[in-house]
Write a protein that holds these residues in place. Structure first.
Motif, PDB file in Angstrom:
ATOM      1  N   MET A   1       1.241  -0.970  -0.214  1.00 32.36           N
ATOM      2  CA  MET A   1      -0.160   0.125   0.150  1.00 32.36           C
ATOM      3  C   MET A   1       0.731   0.742   0.100  1.00 32.36           C
ATOM      4  N   LEU A   2       0.710   2.425  -0.884  1.00 31.74           N
ATOM      5  CA  LEU A   2       1.608   3.384  -0.985  1.00 31.74           C
ATOM      6  C   LEU A   2       0.881   4.894  -0.523  1.00 31.74           C
ATOM      7  N   ILE A   3       2.047   5.130   0.449  1.00 34.57           N
ATOM      8  CA  ILE A   3       1.412   5.892   1.624  1.00 34.57           C
ATOM      9  C   ILE A   3       2.333   6.972   1.955  1.00 34.57           C
ATOM     10  N   GLY A   4       2.439   8.068   2.573  1.00 34.61           N
ATOM     11  CA  GLY A   4       2.616   9.062   3.237  1.00 34.61           C
ATOM     12  C   GLY A   4       3.192  10.198   2.022  1.00 34.61           C
ATOM     13  N   GLU A   5       3.724  11.056   2.671  1.00 30.35           N
ATOM     14  CA  GLU A   5       3.736  12.803   2.143  1.00 30.35           C
ATOM     15  C   GLU A   5       4.681  12.914   1.808  1.00 30.35           C
ATOM     16  N   TYR A   6       5.655  13.065   0.935  1.00 29.17           N
ATOM     17  CA  TYR A   6       7.119  13.537   0.713  1.00 29.17           C
ATOM     18  C   TYR A   6       7.597  14.904  -0.394  1.00 29.17           C
ATOM     19  N   SER A   7       8.533  15.906   0.221  1.00 26.75           N
ATOM     20  CA  SER A   7       8.202  17.033  -0.482  1.00 26.75           C
ATOM     21  C   SER A   7       9.857  17.067  -1.660  1.00 26.75           C
ATOM     22  N   HIS A   8       9.706  17.521  -2.999  1.00 28.14           N
ATOM     23  CA  HIS A   8      10.899  17.259  -3.621  1.00 28.14           C
ATOM     24  C   HIS A   8      10.690  18.580  -4.573  1.00 28.14           C
ATOM     25  N   ASN A   9      11.881  18.411  -4.938  1.00 25.28           N
ATOM     26  CA  ASN A   9      11.710  19.172  -6.359  1.00 25.28           C
ATOM     27  C   ASN A   9      12.279  19.014  -7.658  1.00 25.28           C
ATOM     28  N   ILE A  10      11.773  19.850  -8.768  1.00 24.93           N
ATOM     29  CA  ILE A  10      11.711  19.009 -10.331  1.00 24.93           C
ATOM     30  C   ILE A  10      13.323  20.141 -10.508  1.00 24.93           C
ATOM     31  N   ASP A  11      14.065  19.432 -11.450  1.00 26.09           N
ATOM     32  CA  ASP A  11      15.256  20.149 -11.735  1.00 26.09           C
ATOM     33  C   ASP A  11      15.554  21.397 -13.222  1.00 26.09           C
ATOM     34  N   PRO A  12      15.820  21.942 -13.608  1.00 22.64           N
ATOM     35  CA  PRO A  12      15.732  22.601 -15.009  1.00 22.64           C
ATOM     36  C   PRO A  12      15.314  21.152 -15.997  1.00 22.64           C
ATOM     37  N   LYS A  13      16.224  19.877 -15.809  1.00 25.61           N
ATOM     38  CA  LYS A  13      16.139  19.015 -17.306  1.00 25.61           C
ATOM     39  C   LYS A  13      15.115  17.906 -17.047  1.00 25.61           C
ATOM     40  N   GLY A  14      13.510  18.656 -15.844  1.00 22.41           N
ATOM     41  CA  GLY A  14      12.854  17.637 -15.925  1.00 22.41           C
ATOM     42  C   GLY A  14      12.326  16.743 -14.424  1.00 22.41           C
ATOM     43  N   ARG A  15      13.825  16.276 -14.283  1.00 19.43           N
ATOM     44  CA  ARG A  15      13.813  15.260 -13.164  1.00 19.43           C
ATOM     45  C   ARG A  15      12.969  15.665 -11.685  1.00 19.43           C
ATOM     46  N   MET A  16      12.833  14.125 -11.195  1.00 16.05           N
ATOM     47  CA  MET A  16      12.705  14.340  -9.819  1.00 16.05           C
ATOM     48  C   MET A  16      13.275  13.341  -9.136  1.00 16.05           C
ATOM     49  N   ILE A  17      13.484  13.568  -8.296  1.00 11.56           N
ATOM     50  CA  ILE A  17      14.002  12.350  -6.881  1.00 11.56           C
ATOM     51  C   ILE A  17      12.336  10.989  -6.602  1.00 11.56           C
ATOM     52  N   PHE A  18      12.056  10.506  -7.104  1.00 14.57           N
ATOM     53  CA  PHE A  18      10.544  10.183  -6.548  1.00 14.57           C
ATOM     54  C   PHE A  18      11.448   9.056  -5.164  1.00 14.57           C
ATOM     55  N   PRO A  19      10.100   9.274  -3.682  1.00 14.21           N
ATOM     56  CA  PRO A  19      10.283   8.574  -3.377  1.00 14.21           C
ATOM     57  C   PRO A  19      11.168   7.244  -2.414  1.00 14.21           C
ATOM     58  N   ALA A  20      12.140   7.022  -2.070  1.00 15.99           N
ATOM     59  CA  ALA A  20      12.438   5.521  -2.346  1.00 15.99           C
ATOM     60  C   ALA A  20      10.753   4.737  -1.333  1.00 15.99           C
ATOM     61  N   ARG A  21      10.029   4.867  -0.550  1.00 16.57           N
ATOM     62  CA  ARG A  21       9.319   4.247  -0.040  1.00 16.57           C
ATOM     63  C   ARG A  21       8.751   3.503  -1.187  1.00 16.57           C
ATOM     64  N   LEU A  22       8.214   4.736  -1.628  1.00 17.75           N
ATOM     65  CA  LEU A  22       7.119   4.372  -2.895  1.00 17.75           C
ATOM     66  C   LEU A  22       8.141   3.924  -3.896  1.00 17.75           C
ATOM     67  N   ARG A  23       8.911   4.020  -4.207  1.00 19.58           N
ATOM     68  CA  ARG A  23       9.677   2.935  -5.409  1.00 19.58           C
ATOM     69  C   ARG A  23      10.028   1.446  -5.164  1.00 19.58           C
ATOM     70  N   ASP A  24      10.249   1.841  -3.717  1.00 19.23           N
ATOM     71  CA  ASP A  24       9.652  -0.309  -3.116  1.00 19.23           C
ATOM     72  C   ASP A  24       8.468  -0.787  -3.420  1.00 19.23           C
ATOM     73  N   ASP A  25       7.172   0.062  -3.238  1.00 20.38           N
ATOM     74  CA  ASP A  25       5.740  -0.499  -3.688  1.00 20.38           C
ATOM     75  C   ASP A  25       5.897  -0.300  -5.525  1.00 20.38           C
ATOM     76  N   LEU A  26       6.304   0.636  -5.761  1.00 23.58           N
ATOM     77  CA  LEU A  26       6.409   0.642  -7.009  1.00 23.58           C
ATOM     78  C   LEU A  26       6.966  -0.580  -7.999  1.00 23.58           C
ATOM     79  N   GLY A  27       8.020  -0.628  -7.652  1.00 26.34           N
ATOM     80  CA  GLY A  27       8.219  -1.352  -8.632  1.00 26.34           C
ATOM     81  C   GLY A  27       9.873  -1.168  -9.222  1.00 26.34           C
TER      82      GLY A  27
END
Length: 140
Positions: A1-27
C-alpha cells in the motif's frame, strides 16, 4: 500500500527524486500518466496499471475511448536512475502545473505527483467536519 507525503523539487531538466519508500512498492519500473479528475500525475506499478487497463477495456467503447486517450497517450515508463530520479516529460509537467516544488503522496494503489501549491489548496478544502463525516460513514 502506497502511503506518505514527500516534498521534492524538479530540476531544470525535468527530473525529480522519486521517494524511495514509494519506489519500493511501485517496483523497478513503473508508469506515470495524467490523473483522471485531478490536476496531478499518477504513478502506477505495472500490476496496478494492467488492472486499470483491463477495467477500462471492460467499459463500453464509447466510454472507454476517452479514458484510453487520456491515460495511455501521455503515459511514460519510468525507471529511476542511481540517484532515484525520474524524468517527467514536459507535456506531463505542463498538464499537472509542475514547475519546481512538488509533493508526492501515496494514494493506496498508486502515487500522485502534485504541484506544492495545488496540493496545499487541495488539502485546505477538507475541514475537520468533512473528515469527521467521512470517518462516520466508514464506521469509525
Amino acid at each position: 500500500m502506497l502511503i506518505g507525503e514527500y516534498s521534492h523539487n524538479i530540476d531544470p531538466k525535468g527530473r525529480m527524486i522519486f521517494p524511495a519508500r514509494l519506489r519500493d512498492d511501485l517496483g523497478v519500473r513503473f508508469v506515470v500518466t495524467k490523473s483522471l479528475g485531478d490536476a496531478c500525475l499518477a504513478a502506477y506499478s505495472y500490476e496496478e496499471w494492467n488492472l486499470l487497463a483491463e477495467k477500462i477495456k471492460g467499459l463500453p467503447m464509447s466510454k472507454a475511448r476517452p479514458f484510453q486517450r487520456i491515460l495511455f497517450a501521455g503515459a511514460v515508463e519510468c525507471e529511476p536512475d542511481k540517484q532515484g530520479r525520474i524524468l517527467l516529460p514536459a507535456a506531463l509537467r505542463e498538464y499537472a502545473g509542475l514547475e519546481k516544488d512538488v509533493v508526492v503522496v501515496g494514494a493506496s494503489n498508486h502515487a500522485e505527483i502534485w504541484d506544492k501549491s495545488r496540493w496545499d489548496a487541495e488539502c485546505a478544502k477538507l475541514d475537520s467536519d468533512d473528515i469527521a463525516g467521512i470517518m462516520d460513514e466508514l464506521g469509525f
